[in-house]
Scaffold this motif. Structure first.
Motif, PDB file in Angstrom:
ATOM      1  N   UNK A  70       0.921  -1.187  -0.088  1.00 41.76           N
ATOM      2  CA  UNK A  70      -0.075   0.027   0.138  1.00 41.76           C
ATOM      3  C   UNK A  70       0.883   1.182  -0.011  1.00 41.76           C
ATOM      4  N   UNK A  71       0.580   2.030  -0.972  1.00 37.67           N
ATOM      5  CA  UNK A  71       1.010   3.541  -0.723  1.00 37.67           C
ATOM      6  C   UNK A  71       0.122   4.214  -0.085  1.00 37.67           C
ATOM      7  N   UNK A  72       0.455   4.929   0.858  1.00 39.63           N
ATOM      8  CA  UNK A  72      -0.539   5.958   1.730  1.00 39.63           C
ATOM      9  C   UNK A  72      -0.092   7.152   1.655  1.00 39.63           C
ATOM     10  N   UNK A  73      -0.892   8.343   1.422  1.00 37.21           N
ATOM     11  CA  UNK A  73      -0.478   9.565   1.761  1.00 37.21           C
ATOM     12  C   UNK A  73      -0.887   9.935   3.154  1.00 37.21           C
ATOM     13  N   UNK A  74      -0.059   9.904   3.753  1.00 35.57           N
ATOM     14  CA  UNK A  74      -0.176  10.471   5.375  1.00 35.57           C
ATOM     15  C   UNK A  74      -0.535  11.525   5.596  1.00 35.57           C
ATOM     16  N   UNK A  75      -0.546  12.513   4.606  1.00 32.64           N
ATOM     17  CA  UNK A  75      -1.441  13.897   4.810  1.00 32.64           C
ATOM     18  C   UNK A  75      -3.295  13.796   4.886  1.00 32.64           C
ATOM     19  N   UNK A  76      -3.478  12.617   4.022  1.00 35.79           N
ATOM     20  CA  UNK A  76      -4.890  12.481   4.074  1.00 35.79           C
ATOM     21  C   UNK A  76      -5.355  11.205   4.677  1.00 35.79           C
ATOM     22  N   UNK A  77      -4.356  10.337   4.858  1.00 35.40           N
ATOM     23  CA  UNK A  77      -4.501   8.957   5.323  1.00 35.40           C
ATOM     24  C   UNK A  77      -5.347   7.887   4.366  1.00 35.40           C
ATOM     25  N   UNK A  78      -5.160   8.325   3.050  1.00 37.26           N
ATOM     26  CA  UNK A  78      -5.838   7.616   1.923  1.00 37.26           C
ATOM     27  C   UNK A  78      -4.648   6.938   1.241  1.00 37.26           C
ATOM     28  N   UNK A  79      -5.494   5.776   1.018  1.00 37.19           N
ATOM     29  CA  UNK A  79      -4.565   4.716  -0.199  1.00 37.19           C
ATOM     30  C   UNK A  79      -4.605   5.397  -1.478  1.00 37.19           C
ATOM     31  N   UNK A  80      -3.470   5.581  -2.162  1.00 34.55           N
ATOM     32  CA  UNK A  80      -3.416   6.044  -3.319  1.00 34.55           C
ATOM     33  C   UNK A  80      -2.738   4.773  -4.434  1.00 34.55           C
ATOM     34  N   UNK A  81      -2.165   3.961  -3.977  1.00 33.05           N
ATOM     35  CA  UNK A  81      -1.726   2.908  -5.015  1.00 33.05           C
ATOM     36  C   UNK A  81      -1.539   1.720  -3.980  1.00 33.05           C
ATOM     37  N   UNK A  82      -1.792   0.247  -4.791  1.00 36.74           N
ATOM     38  CA  UNK A  82      -1.545  -0.780  -4.289  1.00 36.74           C
ATOM     39  C   UNK A  82      -1.483  -1.992  -4.958  1.00 36.74           C
ATOM     40  N   UNK A  83      -1.024  -3.026  -4.821  1.00 35.65           N
ATOM     41  CA  UNK A  83      -1.190  -4.374  -5.358  1.00 35.65           C
ATOM     42  C   UNK A  83      -1.057  -5.566  -4.407  1.00 35.65           C
ATOM     43  N   UNK A  84      -0.920  -6.780  -4.909  1.00 31.20           N
ATOM     44  CA  UNK A  84      -0.561  -7.746  -4.079  1.00 31.20           C
ATOM     45  C   UNK A  84      -0.103  -9.101  -4.649  1.00 31.20           C
ATOM     46  N   UNK A  85       0.325  -9.885  -3.830  1.00 34.48           N
ATOM     47  CA  UNK A  85       1.010 -11.172  -4.215  1.00 34.48           C
ATOM     48  C   UNK A  85       0.186 -12.531  -3.917  1.00 34.48           C
ATOM     49  N   UNK A  86      -0.209 -13.077  -4.682  1.00 34.05           N
ATOM     50  CA  UNK A  86      -0.947 -14.457  -4.429  1.00 34.05           C
ATOM     51  C   UNK A  86       0.075 -15.484  -4.579  1.00 34.05           C
ATOM     52  N   UNK A  87       0.334 -16.179  -3.540  1.00 36.12           N
ATOM     53  CA  UNK A  87       1.217 -17.272  -3.507  1.00 36.12           C
ATOM     54  C   UNK A  87       0.651 -18.807  -4.445  1.00 36.12           C
ATOM     55  N   UNK A  88       1.222 -19.424  -5.114  1.00 38.61           N
ATOM     56  CA  UNK A  88       0.760 -20.491  -5.433  1.00 38.61           C
ATOM     57  C   UNK A  88       1.762 -21.428  -6.027  1.00 38.61           C
ATOM     58  N   UNK A 120       6.455  -0.804  -6.180  1.00 38.13           N
ATOM     59  CA  UNK A 120       5.567  -1.931  -5.296  1.00 38.13           C
ATOM     60  C   UNK A 120       6.056  -3.284  -6.109  1.00 38.13           C
ATOM     61  N   UNK A 121       6.528  -3.384  -7.284  1.00 37.01           N
ATOM     62  CA  UNK A 121       6.794  -4.535  -7.983  1.00 37.01           C
ATOM     63  C   UNK A 121       8.193  -4.834  -7.439  1.00 37.01           C
ATOM     64  N   UNK A 122       9.025  -3.983  -7.125  1.00 33.63           N
ATOM     65  CA  UNK A 122      10.307  -4.250  -6.970  1.00 33.63           C
ATOM     66  C   UNK A 122      10.268  -5.013  -5.549  1.00 33.63           C
ATOM     67  N   UNK A 123       9.291  -4.598  -4.544  1.00 36.02           N
ATOM     68  CA  UNK A 123       9.105  -5.039  -3.245  1.00 36.02           C
ATOM     69  C   UNK A 123       8.459  -6.618  -3.399  1.00 36.02           C
ATOM     70  N   UNK A 124       7.262  -6.868  -4.255  1.00 33.13           N
ATOM     71  CA  UNK A 124       6.886  -7.949  -4.384  1.00 33.13           C
ATOM     72  C   UNK A 124       7.658  -9.070  -5.120  1.00 33.13           C
ATOM     73  N   UNK A 125       8.436  -8.690  -6.002  1.00 37.55           N
ATOM     74  CA  UNK A 125       9.505  -9.460  -6.393  1.00 37.55           C
ATOM     75  C   UNK A 125      10.646 -10.038  -5.426  1.00 37.55           C
ATOM     76  N   UNK A 126      10.921  -9.131  -4.734  1.00 38.69           N
ATOM     77  CA  UNK A 126      11.684  -9.876  -3.636  1.00 38.69           C
ATOM     78  C   UNK A 126      11.045 -10.610  -2.424  1.00 38.69           C
ATOM     79  N   UNK A 127       9.956 -10.386  -2.334  1.00 36.39           N
ATOM     80  CA  UNK A 127       8.941 -11.078  -1.577  1.00 36.39           C
ATOM     81  C   UNK A 127       8.805 -12.701  -2.295  1.00 36.39           C
TER      82      UNK A 127
END
Length: 444
Positions: A70-88, A120-127
Motif C-alpha cells: 500500500x502506498x498511503x498519503x499520510x497527509x490524508x490517510x488515503x490509499x493512493x496505490x496498491x497491489x498484492x502477491x498471491x502465492x501458488x 511496489x513490483x520491486x518489493x513483491x518480486x523480492x518477497x
C-alpha cells in the motif's frame, strides 16, 4: 500466513507518501479503492471490492492479510496505490515450482507517473524470491507489465461460442440424458481427481490443493468477481460422470463454462450437448442489468479441449486466447528445475542420448544448456559478445514462448526475423520445446 496488527512500513517515499504492508484493518479502504479504480464505468465495481474483502478476511489458502503493498498519503490517510502477491504452485510437465501472482494493481489518477507501481513490483518480486518462487504471473491490459520484466508467454482463456439456433435439440418426448447439479463438499475429491487427470493434457497447470478446492466452493463471497459455480454432471440414476464450473455472472450476453472435465470412458460427444443446453437454461438466472439478455453460450476452455472436437457444428465461433504475463527472473534455475521434462522429451525422440551444448543468445545476455548422453548437465547464464555468437538467438523474452509451449520455433522465426538457429538444430528445438498450449487455472 502472517496477520500483522500494525502495518510494517517498508519505505518512506517522501512528499508525505509511505510504502507499507497491509493489515486486516485495511479491508474496507482497499475494497473501496479497488472497486473504484478498477471499474469500467463511473460506478464502483462492487465485485472487485468483494474479491479484495475476501482476500483480506484471513482465510485465503495462499495469501496472508499482509500480502498487499500500500502506498498511503499520510497527509490524508488515503490509499493512493496498491497491489498484492498471491502465492501458488504450478507444474511443468508434472514438476512443481513456486509462482507469485501479482494482482489488483491500481493507482489513483492524480498519483500516476511517479513510479509507485514500479516500486511496489520491486518489493513483491523480492518477497517472491524469498518464498522460493521461480516465476511470477499476472493477467492484465496489453503491454503494461512488459515494463517490469514480463512477457506474454502463456495462453490465457480463449474458447468457442454458439447461439440458440445452433443448439442440439433433444429428440421429441425424451428427457435430458445428464443432470447438472450443485457440487457439495463430498464431491470435491471426485472433482480433484478428474482435474488432475485433465491437466495432463497441458504442459503447465496449477496445483489445486484440498484447501483451494474447499475455498473455491465455500470461501468466496457471492459477489466476488472471481467466484465460480461448481457443478456435478451425473446420470439420471445419480452416478457422477464429470464436473463443470462457470462464472456466477453472464459475460456480456453469454453464459460460459470455464472448466469442464469428464471421467474416463465418458463420451464428450454425448455429454457436451447437455452442458450447452444447461448454459442457456441457467443463463437468465444471472441477469443483473435491466437490459441484459442471455443470447449465447460458450465453452471457454482454452485453445484446445476435447469438448471442441465433436462440437464444431454448435460452437461455430472461435475466440483466440489472450495471454498471461510471465516473468522468470532466474532462467537457468527454472531450466534446472524442469530438466527432467526436457530429458524425457529427448528420451522419447530421435535425439535420445544426445550430447552437446546449446548457446542461446538473447543478444544482451544468454543461456548455455549442456547435455551429456541425454541428461542436462549444466544450465547457466551465458554472455554473447557479438550478435552472431552462439548457435541460436531469441530477441527480448521470446524464448519464454517456446519454453512454455505457447509458440513453436517456426512460429517465432516467422514473427521475429532476428530469431534464428543453426539449421541442424531446428528439430532439436522442436523436440525440447514442442508447441503445446496450456489452459491454466490460476489461484485467485
Amino acid at each position: 500466513m502472517t496477520h500483522l496488527s500494525q502495518p510494517e512500513i517498508l519505505r518512506d517515499l517522501g512528499d508525505g507518501l509511505i510504502l507499507r504492508r497491509s493489515t486486516p484493518a485495511d479491508s474496507a479502504a482497499l475494497s473501496e479503492f479497488n472497486s473504484r479504480i478498477h471499474s469500467d464505468t463511473d460506478q464502483p465495481d462492487t465485485r472487485i471490492g468483494a474479491w479484495v474483502a475476501d482476500l483480506l478476511r484471513g482465510d485465503h489458502p495462499t495469501l496472508g492479510t499482509d500480502d498487499f503493498t500500500i502506498v498511503e498519503d499520510t497527509r490524508s490517510g488515503k490509499i493512493v496505490s496498491s497491489l498484492n502477491l498471491i502465492n501458488q504452485v504450478w507444474r511443468y510437465e508434472g514438476i512443481p515450482f513456486g509462482v507469485g501472482r501479482p494482482e489488483l494493481v491500481a493507482t489513483e489518477p492524480d498519483y500516476r507517473k511517479r513510479g509507485l507501481v514500479r516500486l511496489q513490483f520491486e518489493v513483491i518480486h523480492e518477497w517472491s524470491r524469498q518464498r522460493g518462487h521461480l516465476m511470477q504471473a499476472i493477467t492484465g491490459i496489453p503491454y503494461y507489465y512488459r515494463q517490469f520484466g514480463y512477457s506474454m508467454s502463456l495462453n490465457l482463456d480463449g474458447g468457442r461460442q454458439g447461439y440458440p439456433a445452433h443448439l442440439p435439440k433433444l429428440a421429441k418426448d425424451t428427457s435430458e440424458p445428464y443432470i447438472i447439479r450443485s457440487a457439495m463438499l463430498e464431491d470435491l475429491p471426485f472433482m480433484a481427481a478428474l482435474y488432475e487427470a485433465g491437466m495432463k493434457r497441458y504442459p503447465l497447470s496449477a496445483v489445486w490443493s484440498p484447501e483451494i478446492w474447499r475455498y473455491e466452493l465455500l470461501g468466496k463471497s457471492a459477489e466476488n468477481v472471481n467466484r465460480h459455480e461448481l457443478r456435478i454432471i451425473q446420470t439420471p440414476q445419480g452416478e457422477p460422470i464429470g464436473w463443470l464450473m462457470h462464472p456466477a455472472e453472464l459475460w456480456g450476453k453469454m453464459m460460459v463454462v470455464t472448466g469442464y472435465e469428464l471421467g474416463p470412458d465418458v463420451s464428450w460427444a454425448e455429454v457436451t450437448p447437455s452442458v450447452v443446453r444447461y448454459l442457456l437454461q441457467v443463463g437468465p438466472e444471472y441477469i443483473n442489468k435491466p437490459d441484459q439478455v442471455c443470447e449465447s453460450y460458450g465453452l471457454w476452455l482454452g485453445e484446445a479441449h476435447p469438448a471442441y472436437e465433436s462440437a464444431a457444428h454448435y460452437l461455430p465461433t472461435s475466440r483466440p486466447p489472450y495471454a498471461w504475463y510471465i516473468r522468470i527472473p532466474d532462467l537457468p534455475a527454472f531450466i534446472r528445475q524442469v530438466a527432467p521434462a526436457l530429458e524425457r522429451r529427448l528420451l522419447e525422440s530421435n535425439w535420445v542420448g544426445w550430447s552437446g551444448e546449446l548457446q542461446i543468445s538473447f543478444y544482451r545476455g544468454g543461456l548455455s544448456l549442456k547435455f551429456v548422453k541425454g541428461r542436462l548437465e549444466t544450465a547457466e547464464a551465458w554472455q554473447p559478445t557479438n550478435p552472431e555468437d552462439g548457435n541460436a538467438g531469441f530477441p527480448d523474452l521470446t524464448f519464454h514462448e517456446i519454453l512454455l509451449g505457447r509458440r513453436s520455433f517456426a512460429e517465432l522465426r516467422y514473427a521475429y526475423p532476428d530469431c534464428w538457429a543453426k539449421s541442424e538444430l531446428y528439430d532439436l528445438f522442436d523436440t525440447l520445446f514442442p508447441r503445446r498450449p496450456s489452459n491454466l487455472f490460476g489461484i485467485s
